[in-house]
Design an enzyme around this catalytic site. Structure first.
Site, PDB file in Angstrom:
ATOM      1  N   SER A 142       0.863  -1.178   0.000  1.00 46.68           N
ATOM      2  CA  SER A 142       0.000   0.000   0.000  1.00 46.68           C
ATOM      3  C   SER A 142       0.896   1.223   0.000  1.00 46.68           C
ATOM      4  O   SER A 142       2.061   1.149   0.417  1.00 46.68           O
ATOM      5  CB  SER A 142      -0.848  -0.011   1.276  1.00 46.68           C
ATOM      6  OG  SER A 142      -1.426   1.258   1.508  1.00 46.68           O
ATOM      7  N   TYR A 155      -2.231  -1.411  10.507  1.00 42.66           N
ATOM      8  CA  TYR A 155      -2.257  -1.683   9.065  1.00 42.66           C
ATOM      9  C   TYR A 155      -0.997  -1.120   8.414  1.00 42.66           C
ATOM     10  O   TYR A 155      -0.304  -1.801   7.655  1.00 42.66           O
ATOM     11  CB  TYR A 155      -3.508  -1.053   8.454  1.00 42.66           C
ATOM     12  CG  TYR A 155      -3.634  -1.223   6.958  1.00 42.66           C
ATOM     13  CD1 TYR A 155      -4.152  -2.396   6.422  1.00 42.66           C
ATOM     14  CD2 TYR A 155      -3.257  -0.199   6.080  1.00 42.66           C
ATOM     15  CE1 TYR A 155      -4.275  -2.554   5.046  1.00 42.66           C
ATOM     16  CE2 TYR A 155      -3.370  -0.350   4.715  1.00 42.66           C
ATOM     17  CZ  TYR A 155      -3.887  -1.527   4.209  1.00 42.66           C
ATOM     18  OH  TYR A 155      -4.002  -1.678   2.838  1.00 42.66           O
TER      19      TYR A 155
END
Lengths: 258, 260
Positions: A142, A155
């Site tokens: 990401s 995350y």
């Protein structure tokens, strides 16, 4: 149709980016193992889309954070399709909790799936890739492996870990002609995500402000689609990409520039 | 004595690096909490710490595990009972083990992740939960291997890669409350050629000479930067990673090394 004779395993392939990747590889000729954990119907839909396009696919259940389930899944795929050439690590949890909201059990669970699970999958597929003379491992990370989320600390931590997992695995597995690369998607529009119990933006914020905010963050003028990421996966998985390893490709519509 | 009145908590008194940091902060006037593992021999560590503590300032030795919330809460309770505040948190826990992606055991993976990064997460939460917090410093002592693969200890690298993102997240979240969070990416010190011995990467072969000056780092170098980050004047450093490696990370032309 670049992937005839190749076998791909895509984790978290029932929804979102994983689904888009599985369908793209399947349409281009790969036999695809569609991993899922919570929603068998979603995984079956991915399989159906591949089969409808003339491809071959099967759904496989496993929690990627559990070594036994990972071993069983990989063993099953090797039995059914003869081996594995392409691993796409994609399964992730994202509870959208801030630093002080996280409890220990949730921290452990997110790190187990998003970070340890990527490693367990790599470890499990290496023997088959070695036996086949090489392989492609593509880790979906990401932009939040570099930029903080400001909405889900663990995350982002897991994605920071994946960055280094990919670099270490790249140099360790290079001798087997196994490449390991990272894709860093920005925001991607997906359906309801199973691991996403809470919206990122608090409910008080008006939808039109959210839309404006999102639009202003993407130089290319739109949020990503799973297909945008699937294209990059297909490129990295292709035979022609054999000289690329330990690399990261940001696919985010330019959002990291703003 | 610019840190007079402050309380600094250092995660690992077992390590020589942790004790060097404690000495430096004490010299600057800080009070210091030195935590050691429940299994550690505190008395011999105190002896290794050097001259009488009262000559240096105040030290509180604590003994708690750092990989479960309940233990970290107990540690915090003891410190707050003793001194009522923590101004500086230094996470310096380093557990390096040679492991390969192919052969690592999941239990060892978990231990390495817990010691190297989960402890930092839990300590950072505890720091952030101090209700009255409106200032403070969090300093994570990390490694150049949060960027550069080691070829020998992949889980350590993964953990420190995750730690780098914890720093950036906490720099925003706790930054809104006046806390700054920074990372030191420590480079090679004596013994790292053994700690990071690798059959895959030659990064630690003749490693001293891969530092352009051909001088390895020391824990005093590290302690100096920790002190710098703890200073009130360093308030505008937040979310930064400071590479402290003498230029080691930049090296790649062996024939240009100072020695050869």
């Amino acid at each position: 149709m670049g992937f005839e004779g190749k076998v791909a395993l895509v984790t978290g392939a029932g929804t979102g980016i994983g689904k888009g990747v599985a369908v793209a590889l399947g349409r281009q000729g790969a036999k695809v193992a569609v991993n899922y954990i919570v929603d068998p119907a979603a995984a079956e839909d991915t399989v159906r889309q591949i089969v409808d396009a003339g491809g071959e696919a099967t759904s496989v259940l496993a929690d990627v954070s559990l070594p036994e389930q990972v071993a069983n899944m990989v063993g099953l795929v090797v039995d059914v399709y003869g081996g594995i050439d392409i691993l796409v690590n994609n399964a992730a949890r994202q509870p959208n909790l801030s630093l002080l909201e996280y409890d220990e059990a949730t921290y452990d669970a997110v790190m187990a799936v998003n970070c340890m699970g990527y490693w367990l999958m790599i470890q499990a597929v290496v023997p088959s890739m070695k036996a086949r003379g090489g392989g492609r491992i593509i880790n979906i990370s990401s932009v939040h492996g570099k930029r903080p989320t400001d909405f889900d600390v663990v995350y982002a931590m897991s994605k920071g870990g994946i960055k280094m997992l990919s670099r270490e695995a790249a140099i360790e597995l290079a001798r087997y002609q196994i490449t390991v690369n990272v894709i860093e998607p920005g925001a991607v529009r997906v359906g309801a995500k199973s691991g996403n119990p809470r919206p990122i933006v608090p409910p008080g914020l008006a939808p039109e402000i959210r839309r404006q905010d999102a639009h202003s963050k993407f130089p290319l003028g739109r949020v990503g689609q799973p297909e945008d990421i699937a294209h990059v996966v297909a490129f990295l998985a292709s035979a022609e990409s054999e000289y690329i390893t330990g690399a990261a490709i940001r696919a985010d519509g330019g959002s990291m520039l703003l | 004595m610019k840190l007079r009145g402050q309380v600094a908590l250092i995660s690992d008194g077992e390590a020589e690096s942790g004790r060097a940091i404690a000495r430096k902060l004490l010299t600057a006037g800080s009070r210091v909490v030195i935590n050691v593992a429940p299994t550690a021999d505190v008395e011999s560590l105190k002896a290794a710490f050097g001259p009488a503590e009262k000559e240096r300032g105040e030290v509180l030795w604590t003994q708690y595990g750092l990989i479960h919330t309940a233990d970290v809460e107990d540690l915090w309770k003891e410190v707050l009972t003793h001194w009522r505040r923590v101004d500086v948190l230094v996470h310096n826990s380093q557990l390096v083990r040679p492991v390969s992606v192919e052969d690592c055991d999941p239990r060892l993976y978990q231990e390495l992740m817990d010691v190297n990064v989960k402890s930092a997460f839990l300590l950072t939460q505890a720091f952030g939960r101090q209700a009255e917090t409106n200032s403070g410093r969090i300093i994570y002592v990390s490694t150049i291997h949060d960027q550069k693969p080691s070829g020998s200890s992949f889980v350590y690298s993964v953990a420190k890669g995750a730690l780098a993102m914890l720093a950036r997240e906490a720099a925003l979240d706790l930054g809104r409350r006046g806390v700054s969070v920074n990372v030191i990416e420590m480079g090679p010190v004596e013994g790292d050629d053994v700690r990071f011995a690798s059959s895959l990467s030659d990064v630690y072969t003749a490693y001293r000479f891969k530092v352009p000056s051909a001088v390895l780092g020391t824990y005093e170098d590290l302690a100096h930067v920790v002190w710098f980050l703890a200073l009130p004047e360093s308030r505008f450093l937040n979310g930064a990673s400071i590479r402290l490696d003498g230029g080691f990370h930049l090296h790649y032309m062996n024939h240009k090394m100072k020695r050869e």
